[in-house]
Scaffold this active site. Structure first.
Site, PDB file in Angstrom:
ATOM      1  N   LYS A 204     -35.894 -17.070 -21.751  1.00  0.00           N
ATOM      2  CA  LYS A 204     -35.392 -17.122 -23.125  1.00  0.00           C
ATOM      3  C   LYS A 204     -36.125 -16.119 -24.016  1.00  0.00           C
ATOM      4  CE  LYS A 204     -34.248 -21.117 -24.868  1.00  0.00           C
ATOM      5  NZ  LYS A 204     -34.290 -22.475 -25.481  1.00  0.00           N
ATOM      6  N   GLU A 210     -44.946 -16.159 -15.588  1.00  0.00           N
ATOM      7  CA  GLU A 210     -44.571 -16.119 -14.172  1.00  0.00           C
ATOM      8  C   GLU A 210     -43.316 -15.272 -13.963  1.00  0.00           C
ATOM      9  OE1 GLU A 210     -46.037 -20.445 -14.896  1.00  0.00           O
ATOM     10  OE2 GLU A 210     -44.966 -18.896 -16.015  1.00  0.00           O
ATOM     11  N   GLY A 265     -34.308 -25.877 -21.321  1.00  0.00           N
ATOM     12  CA  GLY A 265     -34.202 -25.216 -20.018  1.00  0.00           C
ATOM     13  C   GLY A 265     -33.656 -26.106 -18.930  1.00  0.00           C
ATOM     14  N   ARG A 266     -34.074 -27.358 -18.897  1.00  0.00           N
ATOM     15  CA  ARG A 266     -33.630 -28.261 -17.830  1.00  0.00           C
ATOM     16  C   ARG A 266     -32.205 -28.757 -18.031  1.00  0.00           C
ATOM     17  NH1 ARG A 266     -37.659 -30.176 -20.877  1.00  0.00           N
ATOM     18  NH2 ARG A 266     -37.503 -32.160 -21.983  1.00  0.00           N
ATOM     19  N   GLU A 351     -39.981 -34.273 -16.808  1.00  0.00           N
ATOM     20  CA  GLU A 351     -40.332 -33.433 -17.948  1.00  0.00           C
ATOM     21  C   GLU A 351     -39.768 -34.023 -19.234  1.00  0.00           C
ATOM     22  OE1 GLU A 351     -41.044 -28.943 -17.714  1.00  0.00           O
ATOM     23  OE2 GLU A 351     -39.070 -29.052 -18.672  1.00  0.00           O
ATOM     24  N   HIS A 382     -36.440 -40.762   8.812  1.00  0.00           N
ATOM     25  CA  HIS A 382     -37.473 -40.526   9.817  1.00  0.00           C
ATOM     26  C   HIS A 382     -38.769 -40.044   9.178  1.00  0.00           C
ATOM     27  CE1 HIS A 382     -34.769 -41.007  13.310  1.00  0.00           C
ATOM     28  NE2 HIS A 382     -33.848 -40.661  12.418  1.00  0.00           N
ATOM     29  N   LYS A 502     -51.192 -23.692 -19.085  1.00  0.00           N
ATOM     30  CA  LYS A 502     -50.844 -22.276 -19.206  1.00  0.00           C
ATOM     31  C   LYS A 502     -51.885 -21.527 -20.036  1.00  0.00           C
ATOM     32  CE  LYS A 502     -45.803 -22.359 -18.720  1.00  0.00           C
ATOM     33  NZ  LYS A 502     -44.536 -21.998 -19.370  1.00  0.00           N
TER      34      LYS A 502
END
Length: 544
Positions: A204, A210, A265-266, A351, A382, A502
């Site tokens: 954005k 990152e 964002g999510r 979040e 399993h 961060k």
């Protein structure tokens, strides 16, 4: 305070009255239970009869939701109210998939023309790439898409591309780079040719550390082969709001796709963040997915509380979290295509509702968001189902399945769904020691082979994992999370908890990269770890 409400106290008293009841007894006493505790909406069928509830339980949970004014909160979100109060923003991801054409306003401005304009531009680019019209700097059609983003700019499109692979153009490879670990970039690009590769940089602000680290590495990787700065404009597009930074990077502003600060964002898959998905499955399928989102949005906005699928799922989660003391919730899709769905919901839920401060700025006195986890069936059977069946922890679970597969191996699919249905039956009803003994098992082994049962599950079935169905399914969980945040009186749409680490990382990075020995002022553990890393990061690897 929530726990002082009459409705909360009534639920606590009701829990004391029915918590010892077993699902075996509830089903025996209510022959019509499966029909009573079931809903159908937006192409999804929900069976919630295998929960430790009665009709009275649901009446009290619904009354609790009404007492906290859930309907008012829903209306406020859909009308563009600034319900993200700590950031003073509306929460309008529903506008991204508004398929009616009706206005949705922010501060008196209808946002739909701009939303539809971005969708149109996305569609144009997707068509050009899929047809081969868009060509790289060397005149070669683009055949590889690499999305660079993190968090919501990664998890949503990566999950959806995997989920809808059966609907994708297999001549185009879509890959994702998110981790700042260089191994992620190296592995995702090791067999690619820069001449036919297009990078989508999704940030954005165009400053996310990152993402921009990976973007700069991608730029250098591309230019090493193409050797001309002008190539950047043909091999990079941006999803951002920061035109200046995008242009400085070398991307043509005409190839910047905007999204808005009223989209978290999510919750952004339906925005330009979904560009890699649209390229993969095509604009028509992408719009079909939006139709599914919109269908669940309308169901959520318009359906009464007691028949509202996201509300029911949310209230059941609250019942186990706050009264049974369950601390986690398993998402178990019986569809390999949904292998990334639990990870996607981890962000969507944890979040959003991983908060301990209420809307009054004070620490809450009740449990909020659960730990979300899971794996696709039958792999999980399993791995961790032993703990769900016979462990000491109560783990409510959602089982998700589809009546028709997106392949012709129907024998496989029948076995897959048989396992889904068998697991929910086994978790609910278990196997008594008497039943085990009747099988001829030795007395010594009877305790080990006894299944207590009474483990709650929801079962969500749909006809097929299609784009439309995926949209409905995602929206179902989005709205479930919202409802729980309203009830817990927390703000679901900020994420301040990601900030501190961060900021500290930036300080530590300076210390790690310093040529001179830095003066460290962290705690003793962090100081020693920094020193150890600095001393060893330049070792001659041939001596190891």
């Amino acid at each position: 305070m929530l726990t002082e409400m009459q409705e909360w106290k009534a639920l606590a008293k009701h829990y004391d009255e029915i918590s010892a009841l077993h699902l075996r007894d509830l089903f025996k006493a209510e022959p019509d239970r499966a029909g009573r505790f079931a809903l159908e909406a937006a192409g999804l069928f929900l069976d919630y009869s295998k929960n430790r509830i009665t009709g009275v339980t649901m009446e009290k949970l619904v009354g609790f939701a009404e007492a906290v004014n859930l309907r008012g909160a829903i209306d406020a979100m859909f009308s563009g109210g600034r319900i993200n109060e700590t950031e003073n923003r509306p929460v309008l991801h529903v506008a991204l998939r508004n398929r009616t054409g009706s206005p949705i306003t922010v501060d008196g401005q209808d946002v739909m023309p701009e939303v539809n304009s971005v969708l149109s531009r996305m569609s144009d680019l997707a068509q050009k790439i899929r047809s081969g019209e868009w060509r790289g700097y060397c005149g070669v059609p683009i055949r590889n898409i690499v999305n660079i983003g993190i968090g919501g700019s990664h998890l949503g499109p990566a999950m959806a591309c995997e989920a809808l692979k059966a609907f994708s153009n297999r001549d185009i490879s879509v890959r994702f780079v998110s981790n700042v670990d260089g191994a992620d970039f190296v592995e995702q690009t090791h067999d690619l040719n820069p001449a036919d590769t297009l990078f989508i940089i999704a940030s954005k602000t165009f400053t996310t550390d990152e993402t921009m680290t990976n973007a700069r590495t991608a730029r250098a990787w591309c230019l090493r082969a193409l050797a001309d700065e002008r190539a950047v404009a043909r091999h990079f597009v941006a999803v951002s709001t920061n035109a200046q930074k995008v242009v400085e990077f070398g991307i043509d502003e005409a190839n910047m796709f905007r999204f808005w600060d009223w989209v978290g964002g999510r919750y952004s898959l339906c925005s330009a963040i979904g560009l890699p998905l649209m390229i993969a499955i095509g604009p028509d399928n992408f719009m079909s997915m939006l139709d599914g989102f919109h269908a669940m949005d309308r169901h959520f906005a318009e359906t009464e509380t007691g028949q509202n699928m996201p509300v029911i799922l949310a209230l059941l989660g609250i019942w186990y979290n706050n009264f049974f003391g369950a601390q986690s919730h398993a998402i178990l899709p019986y569809a390999q295509a949904l292998s990334r769905f639990p990870a996607y919901l981890q962000q969507a839920d944890m979040e959003s509702n991983g908060k301990s401060i209420g809307r009054d700025g004070k620490k809450v006195g009740w449990q909020t968001g659960p730990i979300i986890w899971g794996e696709p069936g039958t792999n999980g059977q399993h791995a961790f189902y032993q703990l769900i069946h016979q462990g000491t922890k109560l783990i409510p679970a959602d089982f998700i399945g589809f009546c028709r597969p997106n392949h012709d191996l129907t024998v496989h699919h029948d076995k897959l769904i048989a396992n889904l249905l068998a697991q929910t039956e086994a978790l609910a009803f278990g196997k008594t020691s008497e039943e085990v003994a009747a099988d001829g098992v030795s007395d010594r082994l009877v305790p080990y082979k006894t299944f207590e049962g009474n483990r709650p599950t929801n079962t969500i079935l749909a006809e097929q994992l299609s784009p439309r169905t995926l949209g409905s399914l995602i929206a179902l969980y989005e709205h479930k999370v919202f409802v729980q945040g309203v009830v817990w009186n927390i703000y679901s749409f900020d994420q301040w908890g990601v900030e501190l680490g961060k900021k500290l990382a930036g300080r530590i990075l300076d210390e790690i990269e310093s040529d001179a020995e830095p003066e460290l002022s962290h705690d003793s553990s962090t100081n020693e770890l920094i020193r150890r890393y600095r001393a060893r990061k330049r070792w001659d690897q041939s001596t190891v």
